[in-house]
Design a protein around this motif. Structure first.
Motif, short mmCIF file in Angstrom:
data_model
loop_
_atom_site.label_atom_id
_atom_site.label_comp_id
_atom_site.label_asym_id
_atom_site.label_seq_id
_atom_site.Cartn_x
_atom_site.Cartn_y
_atom_site.Cartn_z
N PHE A 221 0.72 -1.50 0.23
CA PHE A 221 0.22 -0.03 -0.07
C PHE A 221 0.65 1.23 -0.18
N TRP A 222 0.30 2.20 -1.26
CA TRP A 222 1.14 3.66 -1.50
C TRP A 222 0.82 4.41 -0.49
N GLY A 223 1.10 5.62 -0.39
CA GLY A 223 0.30 7.23 -1.03
C GLY A 223 0.62 7.37 -2.40
N GLN A 224 -0.04 8.62 -2.64
CA GLN A 224 0.13 9.58 -3.42
C GLN A 224 1.14 10.20 -3.36
N GLY A 225 2.42 10.48 -3.07
CA GLY A 225 3.68 11.26 -3.30
C GLY A 225 3.69 12.66 -2.90
#
Length: 121
Positions: free
Chosen positions: A110-114
């Motif tokens: 799971f990743w954020g949008q940056g």
């Protein structure tokens, strides 16, 4: 559903500082670690710093040791990356992610949008 939201990026001169924040949903705390990664233009994504969700253990890539500090607030729902003495080569999009620990990008689900960090005079 795991959610992560980064903030705090911007333009800074070489030698300057920035503090990035990553707000994570409660479900993210079920994972072993929260990490900061970055991707520079034309390059692959790489790990920068990782912190354990249950304790305070942290790990850094060699190029940022003694300049970057990863930490979290008392609830563990916000993870910070304090970046000091920034260099042009630190320019990249910075992401936070949850996963098993280590710097292997593919193991983080799971990743954020940056958030964009630009170091330039």
């Amino acid at each position: 559903q795991v959610q992560l939201v980064e903030s705090g990026g911007g333009l800074v001169q070489p030698g300057g500082s920035l503090r990035l924040s990553c707000a994570v949903s409660r479900s993210a705390l079920d994972y072993y670690a929260i990490g900061w990664f970055r991707q520079a233009p034309g390059k692959g994504r790489e790990g920068v710093a990782i912190i354990s969700t249950s304790g305070g253990g942290a790990h850094y890539r060699d190029s940022v040791k003694d300049r970057f500090t990863i930490s979290k607030d008392g609830t563990g729902n916000t993870v910070f990356l304090q970046m000091d003495n920034l260099k042009p080569e630190d320019t990249a999009i910075y992401y936070c992610a949850v996963g098993p620990g280590g710097f292997t990008v593919s193991e983080y689900q799971f990743w954020g949008q940056g958030t964009q960090v630009t170091v330039s005079s």
